[in-house]
Design an enzyme around this catalytic site. Structure first.
Site, short mmCIF file in Angstrom:
data_model
loop_
_atom_site.label_atom_id
_atom_site.label_comp_id
_atom_site.label_asym_id
_atom_site.label_seq_id
_atom_site.Cartn_x
_atom_site.Cartn_y
_atom_site.Cartn_z
N GLU A 291 0.70 2.50 -29.99
CA GLU A 291 1.29 3.13 -31.02
C GLU A 291 0.93 1.88 -32.20
OE1 GLU A 291 5.23 4.61 -31.53
OE2 GLU A 291 4.78 6.40 -30.30
N GLU A 410 2.32 9.78 -24.32
CA GLU A 410 3.78 10.03 -24.59
C GLU A 410 3.85 11.44 -25.10
OE1 GLU A 410 6.17 7.57 -26.94
OE2 GLU A 410 5.05 5.62 -26.06
#
Length: 681
Positions: A291, A410
């Site tokens: 991220e 994820e």
């Protein structure tokens, strides 16, 4: 007492023991090099003497594969036998789960080498032999397990499906157990593998274990621990995806204002990781950064910085030699977003590198309002489903259609949190539809899913799945669809006349095959009718199923389809919930509530003039748990300090609670300083 040298004899060839033994494993195979080795073994199990309640046995283990330095042999008995005493091995048995561990003098087994140990045991009723043995956690079948080979990145990523994140552990701040999870063990990884997972995403935060600039030397003990977990996973047939995790927001986010410093630190970490793992097998892959995000930048500026990081990562790993020359490398978009501009930016990076062993990664938690239950996002609506579908379509068109594999690194639901007494934020059936839909989209669009699990799905203390039905939807979704319906509950009032009730079937390409209550099939016509996709339960059937109409679920029936899992439909008796007056403080306020069999769907908050009250003042519908917290066993609805911090002083706020039974109840709260008063409508 009668004894016999050969009362029982069984020879089991045990293969595919441990792959990828590199440095040390906590309780298993230790290899001499970083390369994955072919492994296999056989076991000769003999009961050498037996009497009314006991027996003696001898076990011989022969190594068929590469040399090993330590070993554990495990087996279970179906009839309750127990080890009472063991010799020439350390007894680590627990009840009917038997485990023998090597001692110093017999720990090393060369190729073709053997060792033996014996034990005394107890039995009653029967003394059947173990059906299988596991050496160092691996089921063995007499074959020698050769390392798998992948011809393309697409093939390797496909073999990772499905994947599991061991979240909030090696990525936790304050150490591996810093965020409440126990240490990663081989038993944990064996449980994950046994459930059918084929890969492990291993998030690692490095910052707390780095020396000072300019070398940023990784603490050797920390690097050893990361290698140890990697070894255990590989030895248990789990591919591993290793990354740099929370460093993305801890220090790398400052790259816009400290470009050279942040980049130097990032490159130093990857240089050391690449060197340590360069001889590891292809089943280990690297993800450049989790991220990636940057303070004070617009998305287009962030895309440029992500490109720079991914290119540096590629150069360092490929230049480090060994198996890193063609190891699978995984690259994210900005914040792992699936927005088209970010997908296009990553695609341009991958195209420029012209490397066939690169995969893209994004994260998917579903549309945010549904994922956390805010802004009225209470159901898996057509809009939610369409947003998920269109996201998968975009990602597929950008990457997969051009032979670039995609890992959803994820996924899950943000509001599903095991630390809350009320799990999840969403109504249960709506949550099941989300899991069913995500699994289908990933299979249809040829992407690999890696479930984010920080303890919400697998209980790491008991090694049991917290919700087996959710896990079943993920298992089933790997190969087929399951039928659902517009809702999973039919609410009937506790007092009054029960009428026919209808649901809409979502067949998902399957045939509807009827309704069952346990093993009893309901009668079409008398108990239910089906017209098109409309399923109607008759008043007579609902009256019978509701029984004495005690509050809550009185019966559960199943809608069965031609494939996949049946759809559960709960018959629930209820009355309108009752809320009572209360007083408290902004840090501790709860509304006494008689739920009367019903449950909260969402809560609205408005001032007298109609404007929205509380956090997220762009919507009247507040976020579950962040602002309101139902506690059904305690009979209360708590309002949080964060909610009151965003409420104006002295102004009454009307709360409207929406319930799944279909009704609403209003309640008024007023904040004066730190004091809160609440009154029912």
């Amino acid at each position: 007492m009668k004894t016999s040298d050969t009362i029982h004899r069984r020879r089991l060839r045990l293969g595919a023991i441990a792959a990828a033994a590199v440095t040390a494993l906590t309780a298993g195979l230790i290899g001499a090099s970083g390369a994955q080795a072919a492994q296999g073994c056989e076991v000769d199990y003999r009961v050498t003497g037996q009497w009314s309640d006991g027996f003696n046995a001898n076990v011989e283990v022969t190594n068929l594969g590469e040399p090993v330095d330590t070993w554990d042999l495990e087996w279970t008995w179906a009839d309750g036998q127990r080890v009472t005493h063991m010799w020439n091995a350390e007894d680590k048995s627990k009840a009917a789960s038997a485990k023998a561990s090597s001692l110093g003098y017999n720990a090393s087994l060369a190729t073709g080498g053997s060792t033996s140990f014996g034990f005394s045991g107890s039995w009653s009723g029967a003394n059947t032999e173990p059906a299988e043995f596991r050496l160092n956690g691996r089921l063995c079948d007499g074959t020698v397990d050769e390392p798998p080979a992948y011809d393309t990145a697409m093939e390797q990523v496909a073999a990772m499906q499905p994947g599991w994140n061991v979240g909030n552990t090696l990525d936790a701040l304050g150490g591996e157990t810093g965020w409440g999870n126990p240490l990663i063990t081989e038993e944990l990884l064996q449980t994950v593998k046994a459930e059918g997972y084929n890969s492990l995403r291993l998030p690692v935060t490095w910052d707390e274990n780095l020396g000072p600039a300019p070398d940023y030397t990784i603490d050797p003990a920390w690097l050893d621990r990361v290698a140890e977990v990697t070894d255990m996973a590989l030895a248990n047939d789990l591919q591993v995806l290793l990354n740099i995790h929370h460093d993305s927001w801890m220090w790398l986010s400052a790259m816009p204002t400290d470009h050279d410093g942040a980049l130097a630190k990032y490159e130093a970490i990857w240089t050391q990781i690449a060197e340590r793992f360069k001889d590891y097998p292809a089943e280990l892959s690297f993800e450049s950064i989790n991220e990636p995000q940057f303070t004070g930048t617009e998305p287009a500026e962030g895309d440029v910085l992500v490109d720079e990081l991914n290119v540096a990562f590629h150069e360092i790993v490929r230049g480090s030699g060994g198996n890193n020359e063609d190891r699978l490398l995984v690259m994210p978009t900005l914040v792992t977003s699936a927005d088209q501009p970010q997908l296009d930016a990553l695609k341009a990076t991958i195209d420029s590198l012209d490397d066939p062993m690169i995969a893209a990664t994004v994260h998917m938690y579903g549309p945010w309002p549904f994922s956390v239950n805010i802004a009225g996002g209470t159901t898996y609506s057509e809009q939610v489903e369409q947003e998920i579908t269109s996201t998968f379509e975009r990602v597929h068109a950008t990457f997969v259609a051009d032979d670039i594999p995609v890992i959803i690194g994820e996924w899950g639901v943000l509001g599903y949190d095991w630390t809350r007494p009320i799990v999840p934020s969403q109504q249960y059936g709506e949550l099941l539809k989300f899991f069913e839909g995500m699994m289908f989209q990933a299979r249809d669009k040829q992407m690999t899913l890696m479930l984010w699990d920080a303890g919400s799905y697998l209980n790491r203390d008991t090694l049991e799945w917290r919700d087996p039905l959710i896990q079943s939807y993920m298992d089933s979704g790997l190969t087929t669809r399951s039928g659902t319906a517009s809702f999973d509950s039919i609410y009937v009032e506790k007092v009054g006349t029960i009428t026919d009730e209808s649901l809409t079937l979502h067949r998902n390409g399957l045939e509807f095959e009827g309704l069952w209550q346990g093993s009893t099939e309901l009668a079409e016509g008398a108990d239910y009718t089906v017209t098109g996709d409309t399923l109607t339960l008759t008043a007579a059937a609902l009256t019978r199923l509701a029984g004495d109409r005690a509050y809550g679920t009185n019966a559960t029936i199943e809608a069965r389809f031609s494939d996949g899992l049946p759809w559960q439909i709960h018959i629930i008796s209820y009355d309108t919930p009752e809320l009572s007056d209360a007083s408290g403080t902004t840090s501790s306020f709860a509304i006494p509530t008689e739920f009367n069999g019903d449950r909260i769907a969402t809560m609205e908050a408005k001032y007298a003039d109609g404007t929205f009250a509380g956090p997220h003042d762009w919507t009247s519908y507040k976020e579950f748990w962040a602002t309101y917290r139902p506690d059904y066993p305690a009979g209360s609805i708590g309002l949080t300090a964060d909610f009151f911090n965003a409420v104006r002083e002295g102004e009454a706020v009307t709360l409207t609670f929406h319930f799944w039974g279909g009704g609403t109840v209003d309640y008024t709260v007023t904040k004066t300083g730190t004091t809160v008063t609440g009154t029912s409508a």
